[in-house]
Design a protein around this motif. Structure first.
Motif, PDB file in Angstrom:
ATOM      1  N   GLU B 290      10.053  18.277 -50.078  1.00 43.73           N
ATOM      2  CA  GLU B 290      10.008  16.843 -49.853  1.00 43.73           C
ATOM      3  C   GLU B 290       9.173  16.191 -50.953  1.00 43.73           C
ATOM      4  OE1 GLU B 290       9.377  13.807 -46.090  1.00 43.73           O
ATOM      5  OE2 GLU B 290       8.597  15.851 -46.005  1.00 43.73           O
ATOM      6  N   VAL B 307      19.140  14.042 -43.130  1.00 45.74           N
ATOM      7  CA  VAL B 307      18.899  15.234 -42.312  1.00 45.74           C
ATOM      8  C   VAL B 307      19.995  15.373 -41.261  1.00 45.74           C
ATOM      9  CG1 VAL B 307      17.323  16.331 -40.687  1.00 45.74           C
ATOM     10  CG2 VAL B 307      16.424  15.087 -42.659  1.00 45.74           C
ATOM     11  N   VAL B 310      17.865  20.091 -37.457  1.00 45.97           N
ATOM     12  CA  VAL B 310      16.496  20.562 -37.643  1.00 45.97           C
ATOM     13  C   VAL B 310      16.305  21.841 -36.826  1.00 45.97           C
ATOM     14  CG1 VAL B 310      14.056  19.987 -37.398  1.00 45.97           C
ATOM     15  CG2 VAL B 310      15.734  18.175 -37.841  1.00 45.97           C
ATOM     16  N   LEU B 319      15.622  22.745 -42.497  1.00 48.20           N
ATOM     17  CA  LEU B 319      16.322  21.468 -42.427  1.00 48.20           C
ATOM     18  C   LEU B 319      17.702  21.655 -43.031  1.00 48.20           C
ATOM     19  CD1 LEU B 319      14.026  18.525 -43.574  1.00 48.20           C
ATOM     20  CD2 LEU B 319      14.632  19.258 -41.259  1.00 48.20           C
ATOM     21  N   TYR B 338      10.658  16.220 -38.167  1.00 42.47           N
ATOM     22  CA  TYR B 338      11.867  15.616 -38.737  1.00 42.47           C
ATOM     23  C   TYR B 338      12.850  15.341 -37.620  1.00 42.47           C
ATOM     24  CZ  TYR B 338       9.929  17.433 -43.078  1.00 42.47           C
ATOM     25  OH  TYR B 338       9.119  17.699 -44.123  1.00 42.47           O
ATOM     26  N   GLN B 342      17.715  11.159 -40.109  1.00 43.92           N
ATOM     27  CA  GLN B 342      16.658  10.567 -40.913  1.00 43.92           C
ATOM     28  C   GLN B 342      16.944  10.786 -42.400  1.00 43.92           C
ATOM     29  OE1 GLN B 342      13.116  12.769 -40.095  1.00 43.92           O
ATOM     30  NE2 GLN B 342      11.789  11.519 -41.389  1.00 43.92           N
ATOM     31  N   ILE B 344      15.534  11.457 -46.069  1.00 35.93           N
ATOM     32  CA  ILE B 344      14.306  11.832 -46.762  1.00 35.93           C
ATOM     33  C   ILE B 344      14.603  12.044 -48.223  1.00 35.93           C
ATOM     34  CG2 ILE B 344      13.126  12.870 -44.772  1.00 35.93           C
ATOM     35  CD1 ILE B 344      13.881  15.591 -45.896  1.00 35.93           C
TER      36      ILE B 344
END
Ligand code: ADP
Ligand code: MG
Lengths: 287, 365
Positions: B290, B307, B310, B319, B338, B342, B344
């Motif tokens: 990340e 995402v 998870v 992920l 997470y 989402q 990221i």
């Protein structure tokens, strides 16, 4: 198990009852002649033909058995038959297992055709080969010896070869491979791995070949001439022909002799049964 | 104690299946070699040819420098542990282990001693009088190993010996076989389809696919320098991600795929002879991070991903994210929450990128 759990219990017990009824009545049908034989063997001659037949004689004539054993040289015949039957078992088991081992474990040119040919000889009726075989054994000077009754067993029998080959094929080849790596020869694998694992199949062959030899009437009739080389089946036959006093066949004594001849069959069958019912056992592999 | 060498070994079965193709391999004395590859790739065939259970169609196999093509198995001084153990069902554990020794006419006392010693090492002393069917899977496994070690062979062969055990027992036996190797110090060749088993056991790993040896190397080298896409994807768990894309020149050299647009540093760009071509980028899950987590100039610019799934494992989080055709995986530290859906921003470790030719699959850089 699952199926019977789902069907209603009444229906299950009804079905079970019916199948028992069927089995019991069928086995009675098969047992009747044997029961008649045993019963007759304890009657007097008149009792055998009395109407109505009494299944349990008023007086048990055990002396029939003594007579059966003295009217003919029973001991001599028993010995002859035992020697022949034993040799036939050894010969059949050894030769048929060895041939079956070859068919199940070796790859060679024309193997499957040879096997088919071997099976095909089962289709030949014995009557077809009877005369040529007799001539053959006569030339060898084997007539009136045990050899024509024994030696053929050492050359394998197609049905047993077939039976054993199928069984051997069900024995995983990994055992052979493990033994090869352990340093075993092919013959040792046959002897120490395959034969012990094939006990159920061999038990079957032992029983059938024993019964075949023990109850064989035809071949001894053809090949045996001398009185002292006769087998039990020939002895039974001569007993039937014996006319004593009344000029009639002594059925009660004949039946006593028949019971005596039958007993070893039963013994062998029940001894071997344990093995062939147990079936295949492959505990060395997983699962 | 022996070396094993394969020279252009080929196996063609009667049904014309080519199970092993032109295999060249050298296993040194006292080496622990592992043959690994997916099911049906020819591992067993190769092992069985070494054992002498399978004829060699072409090529030569040498044990201790001597060609053994025509030497029967019993004269090769080799022991093998079979996948399903192949313990003789009618013999006791003792007899199973003693069988090969008796055939070699070893004196009774010596046999008893060797079997007892092996039984001691393998913790099967209490079962010596039992028949195989009265043993559990793990115990049978030990007996199978015992039957091999009492013979003191020059080479041990194992054909997926642990594949019938449950996961826990498998790990335990893996460690024991490793210990056994350290103790016996003999040449061992071990076949498995499980890459973790391969990585943890072998000093030399041979990766096979469709009968062809792909790479022979130490575990770490296989992991860090796979020669092609197959090896890269086969070794490592979760597996390496493969992104299909293009190399494009636009000032600097860029890798462009559906998800990523990454400028490649000069050190990598130098290695490409041609640009504007299709290429496959391989990245291991642990080399994606990340934004902000790691620092340093060795990372690419941030790339946005969505995402998808998870998977918290406890000590880390997997992920998963996807493009229109497939799913990819990245490993995250466990201390962050997470949520699926989402967005990221992630960076790739530029020093751990692998590039594969999109046609041949060979590793280019
Ligand atoms: N006896 C055989 N006859 C024909 N083909 C075989 C035989 N044994 C294996 N094969 C084929 O050879 C290939 C490799 O098999 P194998 O060596 O058992 O693979 P692995 O052990 O890696 O799973 C497979 O495609 C398999 O179907
Ligand atoms: Mg295999």
């Amino acid at each position: 198990m699952n199926r019977s759990r789902r069907t209603p219990p009444l229906f299950v017990s009804l079905r079970l009852g019916l199948s028992y009824l069927l089995l019991v009545s069928l086995s009675l049908v098969f047992l009747t002649p044997i029961l008649w034989m045993i019963s007759s063997s304890l009657h007097s001659l008149e009792g055998v033909f009395a109407v109505p037949f009494r299944w349990i004689p008023e007086k048990l004539h055990w002396e029939n058995y003594r007579d059966a054993m003295t009217l003919i040289p029973f001991g001599r015949y028993l010995l002859n038959t035992t020697v022949i039957a034993f040799a036939v078992i050894v010969g059949t088991v050894f030769s048929s297992t060895l041939v079956a081992y070859g068919f199940s474990r070796f790859r060679f040119w024309g193997r499957d055709k040879l096997f088919a040919l071997c099976i095909a000889t089962m289709m030949l009726p014995g009557q077809v080969t009877m005369i040529p075989l007799y001539v053959f054994f006569a030339r060898l000077g084997w007539v009136d010896t045990f050899l024509p009754l024994i030696v053929p067993a050492f050359f394998g029998s197609p049905f047993y070869i077939f039976l054993l080959r199928q069984f051997f094929l069900s024995i995983p080849y990994e055992y052979d491979e493990a033994a090869l790596l352990d340093g075993a020869s092919r013959f040792r694998i046959y002897w120490q791995i395959i034969l012990p694992l094939a006990r159920p199949a061999i038990a079957t062959v032992v029983v059938f070949s024993f019964m075949g030899a023990w109850n064989d009437f035809f071949n001894p009739l053809i090949y045996i001439n001398s009185f002292e080389k006769a087998t039990l089946t020939l002895g039974l036959n001569s007993l039937k022909a014996q006319i004593i006093g009344s000029g009639q066949t002594q059925w009660h004594i004949l039946m006593a002799a028949s019971v005596l001849v039958l007993i070893p069959n039963l013994i062998v069958f029940f001894l071997a049964q344990r093995h062939f019912i147990k079936g295949i056992n492959v505990g060395g592999l997983r699962g | 104690m022996a070396s094993v060498e394969l020279i252009n070994v080929t196996k063609i079965y009667d049904n014309q299946v080519v199970a092993v193709k032109e295999a060249n391999l050298e296993i040194k004395d006292r080496e622990f070699a592992v043959l690994v590859g997916p099911s049906g790739c020819g591992k067993s065939t190769l092992l069985r040819m070494i054992a002498g259970l399978e004829e060699i169609s072409k090529g030569e196999i040498l044990i201790d420098g001597k060609v053994v093509n025509d030497v029967p198995p019993k004269n090769r001084d080799i022991a093998m542990v079979f996948q399903n153990y192949a313990l003789y069902p009618h013999m006791t554990v003792f007899e199973n282990m003693a069988f090969g020794l008796k055939l070699r006419r070893i004196p009774k006392e010596e046999i008893r001693k060797r079997v007892n010693d092996a039984a001691e090492i393998l913790h099967i002393k209490d079962y010596l009088d039992r028949k195989p069917k009265m043993l559990s899977g793990g115990q049978r496994q030990r007996v199978a190993v015992g039957r091999a070690i009492v013979r003191n062979p020059k080479v041990f062969l194992f054909d997926e010996p642990l594949s019938n055990l449950d996961a826990k027992l498998r790990v335990q036996m893996r460690i024991e076989i490793n210990r056994l190797y350290n103790r016996l110090n003999t040449t061992m060749i071990y076949v498995t389809h499980d890459q973790v088993e391969a990585m943890t056991m072998g000093t030399k790993i041979v990766v096979l696919k469709d009968g062809v040896i792909q790479q022979v190397d130490s575990p770490l080298n296989l992991y860090n320098a796979p020669v092609n896409r197959f090896v890269a994807g086969f070794i490592g768990s979760p597996a390496m991600n493969f992104f299909s894309g293009r190399l494009e020149r636009n000032g600097g050299l860029f890798f462009v795929s559906e998800l990523f647009r990454i400028e490649l540093p000069e050190s990598i760009a130098r290695k490409f002879s041609s640009e504007n071509r299709d290429i496959v980028l391989g990245v291991r899950p642990e080399n994606i991070a990340e934004v902000g987590a790691p620092a340093g100039d060795n990372f690419s610019a941030g790339q946005t991903i969505l995402v998808d799934v998870v998977e918290p494992i406890g000590n880390e989080i997997f992920l998963y994210f996807r493009d229109s055709s497939q799913s990819y995986c990245m490993r995250m530290p466990p201390d962050h929450v997470y949520k699926p859906g989402q967005n990221i921003s992630v960076v790739l470790n530029l020093s751990k990128l692998y590039f594969f030719d999109s046609e041949t699959g060979l590793c280019i850089a």
